[in-house]
Enzyme design. Structure first.
Site, PDB file in Angstrom:
ATOM      1  N   ASP A 105     -14.647  -8.353  -8.502  1.00  0.00           N
ATOM      2  CA  ASP A 105     -14.504  -9.404  -7.406  1.00  0.00           C
ATOM      3  C   ASP A 105     -15.800  -9.929  -7.311  1.00  0.00           C
ATOM      4  OD1 ASP A 105     -14.562  -9.834  -4.963  1.00  0.00           O
ATOM      5  OD2 ASP A 105     -13.315  -8.223  -4.568  1.00  0.00           O
TER       6      ASP A 105
ATOM      7  N   GLU B  32      -1.966   0.781  -8.384  1.00  0.00           N
ATOM      8  CA  GLU B  32      -3.557   0.017  -8.618  1.00  0.00           C
ATOM      9  C   GLU B  32      -4.213   1.650  -8.147  1.00  0.00           C
ATOM     10  OE1 GLU B  32      -6.162  -2.703  -6.417  1.00  0.00           O
ATOM     11  OE2 GLU B  32      -3.745  -3.274  -7.379  1.00  0.00           O
TER      12      GLU B  32
ATOM     13  N   HIS C 148      -9.755  -9.069  -7.071  1.00  0.00           N
ATOM     14  CA  HIS C 148      -9.061  -8.682  -5.592  1.00  0.00           C
ATOM     15  C   HIS C 148     -10.029  -9.152  -4.279  1.00  0.00           C
ATOM     16  CE1 HIS C 148     -11.020  -6.195  -2.553  1.00  0.00           C
ATOM     17  NE2 HIS C 148      -9.574  -5.759  -2.219  1.00  0.00           N
TER      18      HIS C 148
ATOM     19  N   ASP D 256      -0.166  -0.070  -4.281  1.00  0.00           N
ATOM     20  CA  ASP D 256      -1.877   0.545  -4.380  1.00  0.00           C
ATOM     21  C   ASP D 256      -2.064   1.262  -4.084  1.00  0.00           C
ATOM     22  OD1 ASP D 256      -4.765  -0.321  -4.379  1.00  0.00           O
ATOM     23  OD2 ASP D 256      -4.640  -1.893  -3.612  1.00  0.00           O
TER      24      ASP D 256
ATOM     25  N   LYS E  14       0.683  -1.396  -0.137  1.00  0.00           N
ATOM     26  CA  LYS E  14       0.607  -0.062   0.004  1.00  0.00           C
ATOM     27  C   LYS E  14       0.563   0.969   0.017  1.00  0.00           C
ATOM     28  CE  LYS E  14      -3.883  -2.246   1.141  1.00  0.00           C
ATOM     29  NZ  LYS E  14      -4.640  -2.158  -0.806  1.00  0.00           N
TER      30      LYS E  14
ATOM     31  N   GLU F 258     -11.785  -2.918  -8.076  1.00  0.00           N
ATOM     32  CA  GLU F 258     -12.483  -4.277  -7.127  1.00  0.00           C
ATOM     33  C   GLU F 258     -13.345  -3.041  -6.642  1.00  0.00           C
ATOM     34  OE1 GLU F 258     -10.303  -2.443  -3.216  1.00  0.00           O
ATOM     35  OE2 GLU F 258      -8.688  -2.910  -4.455  1.00  0.00           O
TER      36      GLU F 258
END
EC number: 5.5.1.25
Length: 362
Positions: free
Chosen positions: A273, A224, A300, A198, A169, A250
């Site tokens: 997802d 992402e 995801h 992400d 992240k 997602e």
């Protein structure tokens, strides 16, 4: 008729995480919600589907299922999955085009596919048209607030568990900290490990462009959700001005949203997802559209189910999410030779350990 839906039962569980996990938009997570739906037919056969949340909305999803969807499905033919999918979509369309409605739809749809597989003696990866039951997999950490040493130790744990791809992240208040953490991870894992980042849509377009340019030297496979998933043109602007491929999916809940993303966002990867885009039926619709645009189909979350779907397409990556739903099933995710292995059991390949999760039911 033997395949007529006789009963539908939904349960809600709040499952604690082993530690606090944080990202740039959702904040701290100390648990996740699991919503299961078991469909029983006139002949006594049962199929179980499910969805999940990051800790909010579970009661609302359960209520929509119990009050709005389940009563309307009693008496319908469970073999008519496409027809039931369309019925659910329009039955609740006015009050929920995506979001809680598609989470609820997903749980029912997955249960119907479980019934289909058990009835036909087929595993999900074969029902989805696949010729292969393995796929590439990466570990996706929810690790934004981990101190650097803990972040790096976490990455080492992924590699020791048999993975050769990792994601971290980003989206810290100081962008330089993100850049430094990305550099440190690449230096730790070396040049041969696949590496993604992400931002959980926490950046502006301008910030995303700046960060992407600053870290492109570290061989990032994808960036992402750099910015809001609704800002398709913003994604395109980032793509036009940077070198790292973009990914999202997602937060796309309807086939129309996937269509807009395909037409406008200039994605390098897409990640539907099945827990929130209408179940397996909705996921397959999205995957077909993504494939038509020559974009790899990734996922995801809910790795215990998605392993079968990603394997069927075998163009993208399975995310092994930090919400370990698979640890509460009879078959936690299997990884061999850096690839995730789908179940060959008839149905969706996911059987919950009800005794293990019973203590978390609310």
């Amino acid at each position: 008729m033997k395949t007529t839906i006789k009963d539908i039962k939904t349960r809600l569980f709040k499952i604690p995480l082993k530690e606090i996990l944080s990202d740039a938009k959702h904040g701290d997570h100390d648990h996740f919600e699991l919503i299961t739906t078991t469909v029983t037919l006139e002949d006594g056969s049962q199929g179980t589907g499910y969805t999940y949340t990051g800790g909010k909305g579970g009661y609302s999803i359960k209520a929509m299922l119990e009050y709005d969807i389940q009563p309307a499905l009693i008496g319908k033919d469970a073999t008519q999955i496409e027809e039931i999918y369309d019925f659910m979509e329009w039955h609740i369309h006015y009050v929920g085009r995506g979001g809680i409605s598609t989470f609820a739809m997903s749980a029912v749809d997955i249960a119907l596919w479980d019934l289909k597989g058990k009835r036909e003696g087929l595993p999900l990866w074969k029902m989805a048209g696949g010729k292969n039951n393995t796929c590439k997999a990466y570990c996706g950490g929810i690790d934004l607030q981990f101190p650097l040493e803990k972040l790096l130790n976490n990455i080492c744990g992924y590699l020791e568990s048999g993975f050769n791809a990792v994601k971290i992240k980003i989206g810290r208040e100081n962008m330089q900290e993100d850049i430094d953490r990305i550099k440190a991870v690449r230096e730790l894992i070396g040049p041969d490990i696949t590496f993604m980042i992400d931002a959980n849509y926490s950046l502006t377009v301008e910030q995303a462009i700046k960060l992407s340019k600053a870290v492109e030297q570290y061989d990032i496979t994808w960036f992402e959700e750099p910015t809001l998933p609704d800002d398709y043109k913003g994604f395109a602007e980032i793509a036009d001005n940077t070198a790292i491929p973009l990914a999202m999916g997602e937060n796309l809940h309807t086939i129309h949203e996937f269509g807009y993303a395909m037409d406008q966002a200039k994605l390098g990867y897409c990640q539907p997802d099945a827990s929130n885009c209408g179940g397996i039926t909705g996921w397959l619709k999205a995957a077909d559209l993504i494939t038509e645009h020559n974009i790899p189909v990734c996922t995801h979350g809910m790795q215990e189910l998605h392993v079968s779907l990603v394997s069927a397409f075998d163009t993208g990556w399975l995310e092994v999410h930090s919400f370990p739903i698979d640890e509460y099933t009879k078959r936690p995710l299997v990884v061999e030779n850096f690839r995730a292995v789908a179940s060959n059991e008839p149905g969706i390949g996911v059987e919950f350990d009800w005794d293990k999760i019973a203590q978390y039911e609310v």
